[in-house]
Design a protein around this motif. Structure first.
Motif, short mmCIF file in Angstrom:
data_model
loop_
_atom_site.label_atom_id
_atom_site.label_comp_id
_atom_site.label_asym_id
_atom_site.label_seq_id
_atom_site.Cartn_x
_atom_site.Cartn_y
_atom_site.Cartn_z
N TYR B 112 0.88 -1.18 0.00
CA TYR B 112 0.00 0.00 0.00
C TYR B 112 0.91 1.23 0.00
N VAL B 113 0.79 2.03 -1.06
CA VAL B 113 1.62 3.23 -1.16
C VAL B 113 1.00 4.33 -0.31
N ASP B 114 1.81 4.98 0.53
CA ASP B 114 1.32 6.07 1.38
C ASP B 114 0.73 7.18 0.50
N GLU B 115 -0.37 7.76 1.00
CA GLU B 115 -1.08 8.77 0.22
C GLU B 115 -0.19 9.87 -0.33
N ALA B 116 0.81 10.27 0.48
CA ALA B 116 1.68 11.37 0.07
C ALA B 116 2.48 11.06 -1.19
N PHE B 117 2.60 9.76 -1.54
CA PHE B 117 3.45 9.40 -2.67
C PHE B 117 2.68 8.83 -3.84
N ARG B 118 1.35 8.87 -3.74
CA ARG B 118 0.59 8.24 -4.82
C ARG B 118 0.72 8.99 -6.13
N ALA B 119 0.74 10.29 -6.06
CA ALA B 119 0.88 11.06 -7.31
C ALA B 119 2.23 10.79 -7.94
N ALA B 120 3.28 10.77 -7.13
CA ALA B 120 4.64 10.58 -7.65
C ALA B 120 4.85 9.18 -8.21
N THR B 121 4.25 8.15 -7.59
CA THR B 121 4.47 6.79 -8.08
C THR B 121 3.53 6.47 -9.24
N GLY B 122 2.44 7.18 -9.32
CA GLY B 122 1.55 6.97 -10.46
C GLY B 122 0.59 5.81 -10.25
N LYS B 123 -0.23 5.58 -11.23
CA LYS B 123 -1.23 4.52 -11.17
C LYS B 123 -0.74 3.27 -11.90
N PRO B 124 -1.28 2.10 -11.53
CA PRO B 124 -0.86 0.88 -12.22
C PRO B 124 -1.25 0.91 -13.70
N ALA B 125 -0.40 0.30 -14.52
CA ALA B 125 -0.75 0.10 -15.93
C ALA B 125 -1.74 -1.06 -16.01
N ALA B 126 -2.29 -1.28 -17.20
CA ALA B 126 -3.33 -2.30 -17.38
C ALA B 126 -2.91 -3.68 -16.90
N MET B 127 -1.67 -4.09 -17.24
CA MET B 127 -1.21 -5.42 -16.87
C MET B 127 -1.16 -5.57 -15.35
N GLU B 128 -0.73 -4.51 -14.66
CA GLU B 128 -0.64 -4.56 -13.20
C GLU B 128 -2.05 -4.58 -12.59
N GLU B 129 -2.97 -3.82 -13.16
CA GLU B 129 -4.36 -3.81 -12.68
C GLU B 129 -4.94 -5.22 -12.78
N ASP B 130 -4.67 -5.89 -13.91
CA ASP B 130 -5.15 -7.26 -14.09
C ASP B 130 -4.60 -8.16 -12.98
N MET B 131 -3.33 -8.01 -12.67
CA MET B 131 -2.73 -8.87 -11.65
C MET B 131 -3.22 -8.48 -10.26
N LEU B 132 -3.55 -7.20 -10.04
CA LEU B 132 -4.07 -6.78 -8.74
C LEU B 132 -5.39 -7.46 -8.42
N ASP B 133 -6.09 -7.93 -9.47
CA ASP B 133 -7.32 -8.71 -9.25
C ASP B 133 -7.02 -9.94 -8.40
N PHE B 134 -5.76 -10.39 -8.43
CA PHE B 134 -5.41 -11.61 -7.69
C PHE B 134 -4.79 -11.31 -6.34
N ALA B 135 -4.77 -10.03 -5.95
CA ALA B 135 -4.23 -9.70 -4.63
C ALA B 135 -5.39 -9.67 -3.64
N PHE B 136 -5.07 -9.71 -2.38
CA PHE B 136 -6.13 -9.71 -1.38
C PHE B 136 -6.19 -8.35 -0.68
N ASP B 137 -7.42 -7.92 -0.35
CA ASP B 137 -7.62 -6.65 0.37
C ASP B 137 -6.97 -5.50 -0.40
N VAL B 138 -7.39 -5.35 -1.64
CA VAL B 138 -6.87 -4.28 -2.48
C VAL B 138 -7.54 -2.98 -2.07
N ARG B 139 -6.73 -1.96 -1.86
CA ARG B 139 -7.27 -0.66 -1.44
C ARG B 139 -6.74 0.43 -2.34
N ASP B 140 -7.21 1.68 -2.14
CA ASP B 140 -6.61 2.83 -2.82
C ASP B 140 -5.14 2.84 -2.43
N GLY B 141 -4.28 3.02 -3.41
CA GLY B 141 -2.86 3.02 -3.09
C GLY B 141 -2.23 1.64 -3.21
#
Lengths: 354, 166
Positions: B112-141
């Motif tokens: 979980y990326v701390d809120e202060a760094f979400r803008a700097a680290t950016g959002k997941p690309a499509a491939m990562e979003e697909d894989m995040l479907d397989f993570a547990f307790d996915v939250r903002d960040g």
């Protein structure tokens, strides 16, 4: 990600009893290349894999991803490597048994091995090659408290017969082809069907997603965007699943839960065959790659020895040496003449190139 | 550093010697008043010994803090160009499995990326979003940290390690 669906026929046309020279457990790159090396020595192979297609980790985890360290191939994707290996072993006509996992392995009175799969198939072979890689691909179990107690009675990772789901309050979790296919297949028999996904964007085939959205619009399927947090039930029978959405938590009535979170590799039944194991790997010698049981070999990521590297190229080498040892077991009286494919007319004839 | 030396009109070598003597200091040696925070930070965190010069500003290292579920925090120096997952592995951070070795094929390097760094680290690309479907307790960040490249733009990054990797 693929689902493990035992209702699909295996390519052996549902053969229940098979006899062969070598049984190869695992159709990944090492198991596939083993067919080549064994084939050059006239050994016939049957290959068993829990997935529904060949390629192992390469096809399941890395089909589109480039591999840079396969000798002579500066860059090759997992799927390409699998396809090339399948082409290379074609002259030897291996028989594949997909969607099967070998559960039991024992030795017969005549020294041959009896392998029994979870689908009820029996294989008799003179030599066994375990090329199981990281282990069998098994569905990931969501870390929900108490879920293990409901598996097989209320929690299912695949469905053998659709009829068994009739009249249930079904909750399906996932966003890929497995989740969507089962949503579409089970909606007609379900008492209620709720599809849960963490986002309103699905990896599944577009036309499956369209059909799902149509069912949702018609009120026949409920779509919840959120994640499962807790299970409610007793004595192995589920009664509800709590889903956390943007609006808060909701307890959804549920008597059958189908979670589709992809696959992970587990050592599985290999651990029960009496072989020496070292940290879930099978120790072998480096002359024959034989395990602690004579006649049972282990190649690829599943084995271990001093200096072992988990590289595809290592598995290829191990297959070559294993084949020499396997030949001595299957044809103990055969005169061994080492030949090169570049010059041997008999090898080239086997490969169908001359 | 050479520009700085030129600006105060001393030779770079002398500036280095001077800075060397200040390594780890928080107060001025002469008048004991506290050094400006910016200078303190440079002296405390940016120093890295090098064989040729006693003191060298490392411009291509970035600080990352990993916070465990029990609140325990570990701060590491990571080389730019690596991924956050690689930095975690190099520093034996618990709770980040990375079963697939960083190929975006398993979802066990979930953080979980701390809120202060979400803008700097950016959002997941499509491939990562697909894989995040397989993570547990996915939250903002939520991110798969094998997909976060380390650059100085994310210096000071704070990530929280989840209670379990799926």
């Amino acid at each position: 990600m693929s689902t493990i669906d035992a209702t699909l026929p295996s390519t052996s046309l549902d053969q229940k009893f098979v006899e062969t020279d070598v049984a190869i457990i695992g159709a990944g790159p090492c198991g596939l290349f083993a067919v080549f090396e064994l084939g050059l020595l006239d050994l016939k192979c049957h290959v068993v894999d829990i997935l529904d297609r060949p390629g192992g980790q390469c096809a399941e985890l890395y089909p589109e991803k480039p591999i840079y360290d396969v000798p002579a191939l500066p860059i090759v994707t997992g799927q390409e490597l699998t396809d090339r290996l399948l082409e290379q072993i074609k002259p030897f006509n291996p028989v594949f048994h997909f969607n099967e996992r070998i559960d039991a392995l024992s030795r017969e009175a005549d020294g041959r091995f009896r392998l029994v799969s979870d689908g009820g198939m029996t294989l008799l072979a003179k030599v066994v090659v375990i090329a199981a890689g990281g282990g069998s691909f098994t569905p990931k179990r969501p870390p929900l408290d108490g879920i293990a107690g409901y598996e097989g009675s209320s929690v299912f990772y695949s469905v053998r017969r659709i009829e068994t789901m009739r009249g249930h309050d079904i909750v399906i979790v996932g966003g890929g082809d497995s989740a969507l296919d089962w949503t579409l297949n089970l909606q007609p028999v379900a008492k209620s069907l709720t599809l849960v996904h963490r986002r309103d964007d699905f990896r599944a085939a577009p036309h499956s997603v369209e059909k799902m959205r149509a069912l949702v619009a018609d009120g026949k399927v409920r779509l919840l965007i959120g994640q499962a947090t807790t299970l409610e039930g007793a004595d192995g029978k589920l009664s509800a699943v709590t889903i956390k959405t943007a609006d808060g938590e909701e307890s959804v009535p549920c008597t059958a839960l189908l979670p589709f979170f992809g696959l992970t590799m587990k050592l599985g039944p290999v651990a029960n065959w009496g072989l020496n194991l070292h940290e879930n790997l099978i120790p072998v010698d480096t002359e024959r790659f034989e395990t602690s049981a004579p006649g049972i070999f282990a190649i690829g990521d599943i084995n271990t020895y001093p200096g072992k590297l988990k590289l595809i190229l290592s598995g290829f080498h191990e297959a070559a040496l294993m084949a020499q040892a396997a030949q001595k077991i299957v044809y103990p009286n055969k005169k061994v003449v080492f030949q090169y494919t570049t010059s041997s007319s008999s090898l080239q004839k086997k490969l169908g190139v001359k | 550093m050479f520009a700085a030396a030129e600006a105060v009109r001393i030779r770079p070598h002398d500036l280095l010697k001077c800075l060397n003597s200040l390594l780890g200091q928080t107060n001025c040696a002469r008048c004991n008043s506290e050094l400006p925070p910016a200078v303190q930070m440079v002296l405390a965190t940016r120093c890295r010994p090098s064989p040729t010069l006693s003191w060298e500003i490392s411009e291509n290292m970035t600080k990352i803090t990993f916070i465990q579920p029990d609140g325990a925090a570990q701060t590491v120096d990571a080389e730019n160009g690596l991924t956050v997952m690689e930095a975690a592995k190099l520093n034996d951070i618990a709770g980040i499995e990375a079963e697939c070795g960083g190929a975006c094929a398993c979802a066990t390097c979930h953080v979980y990326v701390d809120e202060a760094f979400r803008a700097a680290t950016g959002k997941p690309a499509a491939m990562e979003e697909d894989m995040l479907d397989f993570a547990f307790d996915v939250r903002d960040g939520s991110r798969l940290c094998c997909q976060i490249k380390i650059t100085s733009a994310i210096d000071g990054l704070v990530v929280r390690v989840p209670a379990k990797q799926f």
